[in-house]
Design an enzyme around this catalytic site. Structure first.
Site: not given
Ligand SMILES: Nc1ncnc2c1ncn2[C@@H]1O[C@H](COP(=O)(O)OP(=O)(O)O)[C@@H](O)[C@H]1O
Ligand SMILES: [Mg+2]
Length: 1046
Positions: A107-108, A112, A157, A160-161, A390, A392
């Site tokens: 993540s981050g 994306t 993030n 973050s998605s 991602g 995490e």
């Protein structure tokens, strides 16, 4: 021209890790860091792109860059995500291969962003046109909408998605996009009601409150103040660098582009507002008569749920809503049992409703977008872009993290399988795959953790999270990647980092501790039927639509599938989908945990490199051959290294490469020829080729430079030459023009002069000046005429001695006048002479001779000139006195005169007759006429006379020894001149004698007998008249005194 960097040129570090030498984890990291420090965030491992999150915007996504990477070979330029996108797009378009872009990372890490870059690249390079552009816009604009509703700030993030997304972009045969389909995976809906510390709810809540107009907020009955809402975490409501208000406008705009109707947008916003307001509903306990507590909605003063607002807030009657939050109806076999809910249960129900409402809204959005971008024509090829949340690890990991990490695990497995499948089977088997497979099996298999959770949820009897953990502890106890305090594995019994209510899984990316609390519930994902039925009663079409199961007409007793099951199913579908496509990998790496640019935390990156298996990836790529390249680009790149392939190889590329390798003497074991590619075993060989190429390029550059310079100089020269010719031509023209003009004007001048001259000549006669000359000539003529005519009348006499001559009338006639005088004189003399008789002529001849002899020599001469030479003064032939004498002469007497013969003794004269004939001189006695002496002329040698005016002369005879001869004669005569002249004439005409000498001097010797007497003439005073006296001075001297002539 811009210098293009190839993967092998001017590279910072090594662009492709496969070529890293020596290969070790440290050198790998060193290379990443080196490149990251130089803003090179992309690096290849073969065809896999590693992307480091720069955490700041880099100028490498400009339209120029897009153009640079467009239609270029993958390895031709420096590594870039565009190269991968281009490669994928081109093989889709040109080779008809469906593609998928798999983006993985924590993540981050930038997944994306990467997916958006790929999409924007494809949008930029594919076809253009109104229709196509509209489709592109819709596809691209679906992103901001989904991000607003599905993304949130987390500690990792800021954007973050919180959902997984897979988007299929569909193309026609030309490669133009037609539309797409978006699949979403499991939104992290728990975030709606509760956010971990330092994180936010989904962006849309904040965007709506900060960005909507006052009017809109009023309509939605919302306050701008975040703190008014229980569901919004306040500590991190404002995020640096995130402009919620601006983003709200972007989202609204995007929704419009994607095709949302205005009333749809309105409904969506109403739902968002409803969720917020739902969070503000509070409950109070109310005791029931049976002793149980029942919850009641608290009526706050000025609260949000007062009677008047009921329809506006949740579009429900308060009574309906209250009932839904107070009772739970359980139906079983046609039997309905209602139980009351206590306050805690009411809150639970409220949150469940909010979460459901929101996640259903999100799904509806995706469906709605799909409707807009749906492909109506026949699609041809598909490019899938997978951007899943991602991996995490949080402090507190729950069911959602478990699902997310499960999904990542699955993706990693796919990655390993697909990338390594291409490589040597043996290597794959031995080195790495076992690890991933074992973890994955534990999670995913028939008796994996998720399956067990489902099993547990569906089991009759009391099911709690604890029973689930117990089950795990028994089943997975032996599994080496599963850790739990209560597992049968004694190893963890004393592990205090492992709480009792937790289990730990050793994922590929690290160990994650999951708190078991809520697993069962979240997996069940059940909404009380009372709630969904209540929602179905709402006076709002969208809400109604979102809760179809609330329709009492369609009561379905069947249990809905669990969340885990749904997720497993959709992931399964996804994986099958991906496996039919050609995969392209982007491996995102996070350089630091601080979301900061320029910081490279080595340990963090090392960890990611490890769990992403990047080293294995490189090793596998290199195990066989470190480098491979299709024959065409290989030949293209190295053909300058061999004379036979440079500059053009005519023939199959493979043969060209073979010739090249043979020529370069690369050892045969270093490479081998594949069907379409050459495989190079050792990076060193590649570097050797590269080095040679670099040198060669330098030489070529020099050559090009040389030729270019030559060409430039030559064209410059030609230009100069051309210009020079032009200039020269113009100058010559100018010069010739000048010259011509000069000549022309000169000609005109000459011509005018000539013409003038001609004309003047012609007309000269008419000129006044010429009149002068004419007049002059005429005058002169007249003068001459007059002169000559005048001369006729004034002519002097014809006498030659006439000295008269008319005066000269004009000075200019001087010459003529003198000449005329001379001519006239000569002519007059001639005339005069022509009248002469022979005798007269002879007389004048004698006179002339006399003049020749005596003129200017003897003073007597001038007096003789006027006396005519008579010759016979005595008239001897006539005079009878001289009869006898005359007859004695046998010759004609030329002269007869009386002379004085000087006596030598006393100087006294005696008269004698002097006769001269041609032959002799005769002296005779005057009285008697008796001849006294006769001297033949030949005996006469000379005659002497004085210079004076006397008549003395001496006849000198030849010296003869005859004593009878008395010697020379000294005579005196009045006609001396005549006598001597005649004597001389006779001598001159006689041929037999010598010329008679005439001696003129005042002193000469005379021979008398034996003596020589000197006769001397002196000037004396006139005595006895004017006569000459002669006296004997002595024996030898006779002095003659001559009176001076006055
Ligand atoms: N290529 C990039 N250039 C600039 N910034 C980036 C790039 N990739 C990621 N970022 C930054 O990192 C943040 C996180 O990226 P994101 O793609 O949302 O991560 P992920 O989806 O992997 O969680 C982004 O909001 C952006 O600020
Ligand atoms: Mg993301």
């Amino acid at each position: 021209m811009e210098v293009k960097t190839s993967l092998l040129d001017n590279m910072i570090g090594v662009g492709d890790m496969v070529l890293l030498e020596p290969l070790s984890e440290d050198s790998f990291l060193e290379n990443l860091k080196n490149r990251f420090d130089h803003n090179e965030i992309y690096t290849y491992i073969g065809s896999v792109v590693i992307s480091m999150n720069p955490y700041r915007s880099l100028p490498i996504y400009t339209p120029d860059k897009v153009e640079e990477y467009r239609n270029r070979n993958f390895y031709e330029l420096s590594p870039h995500i565009y190269a991968l996108a281009d490669e994928a797009y081109r093989s889709l378009r040109d080779q008809d291969k469906d593609q998928c872009i798999l983006i993985t990372g924590e993540s981050g890490a930038g997944k994306t962003e990467a997916s958006k870059l790929v999409m924007s690249y494809v949008a930029a390079v594919c076809g253009k046109g109104q229709e196509v552009n509209k489709v592109k816009e819709q596809l691209l604009q679906s992103n901001p909408v989904l991000e607003a509703f599905g993304n949130a700030k987390t500690v990792r993030n800021d954007n973050s998605s919180r959902f997984g997304k897979y988007m299929d972009i569909e193309f026609d045969f030309k490669g133009d996009p037609l539309g797409g389909v978006i699949s979403n995976y499991l939104l992290e809906k728990s975030r709606v009601v509760k956010q971990p510390r330092g994180e936010r709810n989904f962006h849309i809540f904040y965007q709506l409150l900060s960005g909507a107009s006052d009017d809109t907020l009023k309509k939605l009955k919302l306050h701008r103040d975040f703190s008014k809402y229980n569901y919004l975490s306040l500590d991190s409501a404002v995020v640096n660098g995130l402009d919620d208000a601006a983003n709200f406008r972007t989202v609204r705009n995007a929704m419009q582009i994607v095709g949302f109707m205005e009333d749809e947008v309105q409904s969506v916003l109403e739902l968002v507002a409803a969720v917020l307001k739902l969070g503000n509903i509070e409950f109070k306990p109310e005791s029931r008569c049976n002793g149980t507590d029942e919850s009641r909605i608290k009526d706050k003063n000025g609260g949000l749920m007062d009677e008047k607002q009921e329809t506006k807030s949740l579009f429900l009657m308060k009574s309906v809503l209250e009932r839904a939050f107070s009772y739970r109806t359980v139906e079983a076999k046609m039997e309905k049992v209602s139980t009351t809910l206590n306050v805690a249960q009411a809150y639970y129900a409220r949150d469940a409703l909010a979460k459901n409402l929101y996640s259903r809204l999100f799904s509806w959005l995706v469906t709605r977008i799909n409707e807009s971008i749906k492909v109506t024509k026949t699609r041809h090829k598909v490019m899938g872009v997978l951007d899943i949340y991602g991996f995490e690890i949080f402090e507190d990991n729950s069911f959602e993290q478990f699902i997310i990490n499960y999904c990542n695990e699955k993706l990693q497995q796919i990655f390993i399988e697909l990338t390594l499948r291409e490589e040597q089977e043996e290597y794959v088997r031995e080195v790495c795959l076992w690890f991933y497979i074992s973890v994955f099996n534990m999670l995913y298999n028939q008796n994996g953790i998720l399956a067990m959770l489902d099993e547990e949820c569906l089991r009759p009897g009391t099911v709690t999270d604890e029973t689930f953990l117990d089950k795990l502890n028994t089943v997975c106890a032996e599994h080496q990647h599963f850790e739990s305090r209560l597992s049968k594995n004694s190893k963890f019994l004393t592990d205090h980092s492992l709480p009792h209510s937790c289990f730990r899984i050793q994922h590929y990316a690290g160990k994650v501790l999951y708190r078991v609390e809520g697993f069962v519930d979240k997996n069940n994902d059940l909404l009380y039927r009372d709630l969904s039925q209540a929602m179905y009663k709402a006076n709002h079409s969208l809400i109604k639509q979102l809760f179809p199961e609330g329709n009492p007409a369609k009561v379905n007793l069947k249990r809905p599938p669990t969340a885990g099951f749904q997720f497993r199913a959709s992931v399964g579908t996804l994986m099958r989908n991906l496996q039919t496509k050609n995969p392209n990998y982007i491996r995102c790496i996070k350089p630091n945990d601080k979301k900061a640019s320029h910081i490279f935390t080595e340990s963090l990156v090392r960890h990611q490199v490890r769990y992403l298996g990047l080293m294995e990836n490189v090793r596998v790529r290199r195990a066989g051959y470190a480098f491979r390249q299709a024959y065409e680009p290989c030949l293209e790149r190295y053909k300058m290294l061999c004379k036979r392939t440079w500059p053009h190889w005519r023939g199959p590329a493979r043969e060209g490469v073979e010739v090249l390798m043979a020529d370069l003497q690369v050892p045969a074991e270093e490479f081998s020829y594949g069907r379409s590619k050459i495989f190079i075993r050792n990076p060193r060989t590649l570097f050797f080729l590269e080095e040679r190429r670099r040198q060669c390029l330098q030489d070529l550059a020099t050559l090009i430079q040389k030729i270019y310079r030559g060409w430039k100089c030559r064209s410059q020269f030609l230009l100069l030459k051309k210009s020079q010719i032009v200039v020269a031509a113009w100058y010559r023209r100018y010069a010739q023009q000048k010259k011509y003009q000069r000549i022309k004007s000169a000609t005109t001048v000459v011509q005018s002069y000539t013409r003038g001259w001609q004309v003047r000549r012609e007309y000269r006669k008419f000129f006044r000046a010429n009149a002068g000359k004419k007049i002059y000539d005429f005058t002169i003529q007249r003068i001459m005429q007059k002169y000559f005519l005048g001369l006729k009348s004034t002519m002097p006499s014809m006498s030659p001695i006439d000295k008269n001559w008319p005066a000269r009338p004009y000075l200019f006639l001087d010459g003529v006048h003198t000449e005329l005088r001379r001519i006239f004189h000569l002519w007059r003399c001639k005339k005069y002479r022509s009248q002469f008789t022979e005798e007269k002529k002879a007389v004048y001849e004698e006179k002339l001779e006399a003049s020749e002899i005596f003129k200017d020599k003897k003073a007597l001469y001038p007096s003789s000139v006027s006396q005519p030479f008579k010759g016979d003064y005595l008239e001897i032939s006539k005079n009878p006195k001289y009869q006898k004498l005359s007859s004695a002469m046998d010759e004609k007497v030329l002269l007869a005169d009386v002379v004085n013969k000087i006596n030598r003794a006393n100087g006294k004269g005696t008269a004698r007759i002097f006769l001269l004939t041609k032959k002799s001189v005769v002296l005779a006695d005057q009285k008697t006429g008796q001849v006294k002496a006769s001297v033949p002329l030949p005996d006469l040698t000379s005659v002497s006379v004085s210079t004076q005016s006397d008549g003395f002369f001496a006849l000198k005879l030849k010296e003869v020894r005859d004593p009878s001869v008395k010697g020379d004669f000294l005579l005196s005569s009045e006609h001396l001149i005549e006598i001597i002249t005649k004597l001389h004439r006779i001598g001159a005409t006689a041929a037999d004698r010598e010329q008679l000498n005439i001696d003129i001097s005042d002193e000469f010797l005379v021979q008398f007998k034996q003596d020589k007497v000197c006769v001397k003439f002196i000037q004396g005073a006139p005595k006895n008249g004017n006569s000459v006296s002669c006296k004997r001075k002595n024996n030898r001297l006779l002095e003659v005194s001559v009176p001076t002539t006055a």
